[in-house]
Motif scaffolding. Structure first.
Motif, mmCIF file in Angstrom:
data_model
loop_
_atom_site.group_PDB
_atom_site.id
_atom_site.type_symbol
_atom_site.label_atom_id
_atom_site.label_comp_id
_atom_site.label_asym_id
_atom_site.label_seq_id
_atom_site.Cartn_x
_atom_site.Cartn_y
_atom_site.Cartn_z
ATOM 1 N N ILE A 44 7.271 67.807 42.049
ATOM 2 C CA ILE A 44 8.569 67.580 42.666
ATOM 3 C C ILE A 44 9.103 66.187 42.346
ATOM 4 C CG2 ILE A 44 9.799 67.564 44.869
ATOM 5 C CD1 ILE A 44 7.353 69.423 45.823
ATOM 6 N N ARG A 45 8.266 65.176 42.543
ATOM 7 C CA ARG A 45 8.709 63.808 42.288
ATOM 8 C C ARG A 45 7.511 62.895 42.053
ATOM 9 N NH1 ARG A 45 9.451 65.592 47.070
ATOM 10 N NH2 ARG A 45 8.515 64.624 48.874
ATOM 11 N N ALA A 46 7.799 61.731 41.477
ATOM 12 C CA ALA A 46 6.770 60.723 41.217
ATOM 13 C C ALA A 46 7.386 59.364 41.491
ATOM 14 C CB ALA A 46 6.304 60.795 39.764
ATOM 15 N N ASP A 47 6.519 58.366 41.611
ATOM 16 C CA ASP A 47 7.026 56.996 41.692
ATOM 17 C C ASP A 47 6.780 56.315 40.340
ATOM 18 O OD1 ASP A 47 4.347 56.107 41.631
ATOM 19 O OD2 ASP A 47 4.293 55.637 43.762
ATOM 20 N N GLY A 48 7.208 55.087 40.218
ATOM 21 C CA GLY A 48 7.088 54.361 38.957
ATOM 22 C C GLY A 48 5.670 54.042 38.543
ATOM 23 N N GLN A 49 4.708 54.171 39.453
ATOM 24 C CA GLN A 49 3.312 53.895 39.131
ATOM 25 C C GLN A 49 2.559 55.153 38.691
ATOM 26 O OE1 GLN A 49 4.801 52.303 42.040
ATOM 27 N NE2 GLN A 49 5.135 50.771 40.450
ATOM 28 N N GLY A 50 3.212 56.314 38.749
ATOM 29 C CA GLY A 50 2.565 57.547 38.324
ATOM 30 C C GLY A 50 1.941 58.355 39.435
ATOM 31 N N ASN A 51 2.132 57.950 40.683
ATOM 32 C CA ASN A 51 1.704 58.783 41.812
ATOM 33 C C ASN A 51 2.676 59.944 41.920
ATOM 34 O OD1 ASN A 51 -0.435 56.960 42.845
ATOM 35 N ND2 ASN A 51 1.314 55.591 43.082
#
Length: 161
Positions: A44-51
């Motif tokens: 669905i989504r990720a953050d800039g760190q790859g989580n």
């Protein structure tokens, strides 16, 4: 005995082993773990760190954790403080993910939790085309090789970019 008892697995799968279950005392079959080289899932989504936050389907989580490497396509990248799993979603740490690729509507024609449902008309188009080798080639030419991502989103998904 539980599991594959009464089947031919003992004869055809030399890697299956019969062991005594330490909890029940029953004899059971154990199999070696599946360790794929790669897992590729859509999330669905990720953050800039790859989580990543993905569907709560256990198969997605297991595929990522079992594989040597994992690529995750996502609908969007959000700030780290917004990356919270809602009901029906799970969080996967960047420790288990090798690459994140932004791919809006990347699950199409299947569904993406909290995003969009199955495109039944497109699935029907695919199923009709896939009945023959010629039809399948035509499908690939039209929807895979014959258009850009933007064209696919506009044509197959009905979404202009």
């Amino acid at each position: 005995m539980l599991g594959f008892t009464g089947t031919d697995y003992e004869e055809i799968r030399e890697d299956f082993r019969k062991v005594t279950d330490p909890f029940s005392g029953n004899e059971i079959f154990v199999v070696p773990p599946i360790r794929p080289d790669w897992a590729v899932i859509h999330a669905i989504r990720a953050d800039g760190q790859g989580n990543v936050v993905c569907s709560g389907l256990e198969s997605d989580r297991l595929a990522v954790l079992a594989s040597k490497r994992a690529v995750v396509t996502v609908e969007e990248v959000v700030p780290a403080e917004s990356l919270v799993a809602r009901p029906g979603e799970i969080y996967l740490s960047a420790l288990h993910i090798d690459a994140v690729v932004v791919a809006p509507r990347g699950a199409h024609p299947s569904a993406c939790v909290h995003g969009y449902g199955i495109d039944r008309a497109h699935v029907e188009t695919y199923l009709a085309a896939a009945k023959t080798e010629e039809g399948f080639r035509g499908y690939l030419e039209r929807f895979v090789h014959g258009m850009t991502e933007e064209e696919y989103l506009a044509d197959a998904c009905g979404k202009a970019v």
